[in-house]
Scaffold this active site. Structure first.
Site, PDB file in Angstrom:
ATOM      1  N   ASP A  65       0.798  -1.221   0.000  1.00 17.07           N
ATOM      2  CA  ASP A  65       0.000   0.000   0.000  1.00 17.07           C
ATOM      3  C   ASP A  65       0.832   1.273   0.000  1.00 17.07           C
ATOM      4  OD1 ASP A  65      -2.536   1.548   0.495  1.00 17.07           O
ATOM      5  OD2 ASP A  65      -1.443   2.035   2.324  1.00 17.07           O
ATOM      6  N   ASP A  71       5.013   0.798   3.872  1.00 20.19           N
ATOM      7  CA  ASP A  71       5.004  -0.429   4.659  1.00 20.19           C
ATOM      8  C   ASP A  71       4.572  -1.575   3.753  1.00 20.19           C
ATOM      9  OD1 ASP A  71       2.293   0.048   4.337  1.00 20.19           O
ATOM     10  OD2 ASP A  71       2.103   1.015   6.286  1.00 20.19           O
ATOM     11  N   TYR A 117      -7.319   2.799   9.268  1.00 20.17           N
ATOM     12  CA  TYR A 117      -6.457   3.336   8.214  1.00 20.17           C
ATOM     13  C   TYR A 117      -7.225   3.717   6.959  1.00 20.17           C
ATOM     14  CZ  TYR A 117      -3.707   0.839  11.553  1.00 20.17           C
ATOM     15  OH  TYR A 117      -3.203   0.378  12.730  1.00 20.17           O
ATOM     16  N   GLU A 123       4.693  10.949   3.311  1.00 22.41           N
ATOM     17  CA  GLU A 123       4.172   9.621   3.015  1.00 22.41           C
ATOM     18  C   GLU A 123       3.881   9.471   1.522  1.00 22.41           C
ATOM     19  OE1 GLU A 123       1.145   6.435   4.935  1.00 22.41           O
ATOM     20  OE2 GLU A 123       0.527   8.527   4.992  1.00 22.41           O
TER      21      GLU A 123
END
Length: 478
Positions: free
Chosen positions: A93, A96, A244, A453
């Site tokens: 995704d 991670d 999430y 991110e």
């Protein structure tokens, strides 16, 4: 990937005004990748190429011989379902190593929509094959996950376990549980979005791989029927996902899936379903955003394209007019919806309004296209710096991404690399970071995931918007 209850959506050096790839990081010969010194921040073909390369860096499973990312190898080769089903493949995704089906499917739908709408752009950039490969890496995985008509695996990996590890996916050594939806534990949003992704992708492969296209379509039909018959929110079945990638409704995914199935099959029953869902779930109201959890704007535009009916045209126009004329902006002009995935939100709106601009009877096409290009130019450097890793002036050096933070093997990699105050040793080409805050401030620090991110869904609308702009430029140059 960090908690998204808050909502998340070459290395280069300066030589005068020209940015070039470090010689020590030069890529091996590859017919698909052409990284050369560039001076023009609006070279959309080159950025389109790099944005697709980002997806290769996110691949899980056994990599093909054509792998162009030298610091990646086979990984998560033991991903299995509860009954031993093969769940290898798909995409990690973010930085991670969890495979979230909901956002992977949303990403795939947007990539396929861009492919269907603007194929000439990918041809012009020499990226048609790379685009199909990117889409197929996901659809192959979805087909594996759809182990029976009413069972679909929507997640592999556990976030709590995954975040005890920082390093290379090739060195993962932990339990990777798989989570599914079924009639007793439904997920209409997850099954619906995956049906949309497979239906849209079936159009992409219709002429080049007709048998595969039909296979995608078969799974899309079954998943839509599953989604429509057994109603529920997927994060109630896959409870770890709620923190999430929460889903707040499934009506938009049902309409989205039905509309895409109509586009793929021309079966009027699917259009009837899409229009029923549109009315039943009150999807005519103007949304403020378009992203993995809110598909309403996309439904409105797609139905306007499919039907030409004023109801949908007016709804699409209302969304784009609000976005272009009234939505909050940063001082430098970036559309601002949320700090998590700032650039993703802006890119997604740019993409859907480029789609609206191609739909007769919807607003002012020139205004929408100029808005979209302004937003994308901001991301490429128009705001003073690039937000695309490996591209342009002062790009992000420390994306929040474990694998690219690791030195070349066999050197060890772990939490010290997370804490290291230096550029990532590997270049995550083409990744669009979360982006700046509402004052255009940006912190290029690995630990500041709010800014740095990267995720599958952050790049999806961006990639397709690049294609839309590139095709417009090509037409205007004729």
């Amino acid at each position: 990937m960090e908690p998204k209850a808050l909502l998340r959506c070459v290395t280069v050096i300066a030589v005068a005004s020209v940015w070039t790839i470090r010689k020590s990081e030069a890529w091996p010969s590859s017919p698909g990748l052409r990284v050369r010194p560039i001076e023009e921040r609006t070279d959309y073909a080159r950025v389109l190429e790099l944005s697709l390369l980002f997806y290769e860096a996110q691949r899980s499973g056994e990599l093909p011989a054509s792998n162009r990312v030298p610091w990646r190898g086979n990984s998560a080769m033991n991903d299995r379902g509860l009954d031993g089903e093969d769940l290898t493949g798909g995409y990690y995704d973010a930085g991670d190593f969890v495979k979230f089906g909901f956002t992977m499917a949303s990403t795939t739908t947007l990539l396929a929509w861009g492919a269907v709408s603007w194929p000439e752009a990918y041809e012009l950039a020499g990226q048609t094959e790379m685009l199909r490969n990117a889409i197929k890496w996901a659809t192959d995985y979805f087909i594996k996950c759809h182990v029976s008509e009413l069972v679909f695996y929507g997640q592999v990996g556990d976030f709590a376990l995954d975040h005890t590890f920082w390093g290379r996916p090739e060195e993962l050594n932990m339990t990777r549980p798989a989570f599914k939806i079924d009639p007793e534990h439904p997920g209409s949003d997850l099954a619906g979005e995956t049906a949309a992704a497979l239906a849209a992708s079936s159009i992409v492969f219709k002429n080049t791989e007709p048998a595969y296209s039909l296979e995608c379509l078969r799974h899309a039909r079954e998943l839509y029927k599953f989604a429509n018959t057994y109603r529920g929110l997927y994060h109630e079945a896959i409870r770890g996902a709620a923190q999430y990638y929460e889903s707040t409704d499934y009506g938009d995914e049902l309409a989205w899936a039905a509309a895409w199935l109509y586009k793929a099959t021309n079966d009027s029953r699917y259009l009837e379903d899409a229009e029923h869902h549109y009315q039943h779930f009150h999807l005519k109201e103007r949304p403020n955003e378009f992203f993995y959890n809110k598909k309403v704007a996309g439904v409105q535009v797609l139905l306007a394209q499919l039907t030409g009916q004023p109801e949908y045209q007016n709804a699409a126009q209302a969304f784009c007019n609000f976005s272009v004329r009234h939505q909050k902006r940063t001082p430098k002009g970036l559309l601002y919806i949320d700090k998590f995935g700032t650039l993703c939100h802006a890119a997604n709106v740019a993409f859907v309004c480029l789609q609206a601009a191609d739909c007769p009877g919807v607003g002012d096409p020139k205004e929408y296209r100029e808005f979209a290009e302004q937003q994308i130019q901001y991301m490429l450097g128009g705001g003073g710096r690039s937000y695309v890793v490996g591209w342009g002036e002062n790009p992000p050096q420390q994306p929040h991404h474990a694998a690219s933070s690791c030195p070349k093997r066999p050197a060890p990699c772990g939490w010290p690399e997370f804490d290291r105050k230096a550029p990532n040793p590997q270049i995550l080409f083409g990744a669009l970071v979360s982006g700046p805050d509402e004052a255009d401030r940006f912190q290029d620090h690995r630990e500041d995931y709010v800014y740095t991110e990267v995720t599958l869904d952050y790049n999806a609308g961006f990639t397709s918007a690049l294609a839309g702009i590139l095709q417009l430029r090509a037409k205007s140059a004729k």
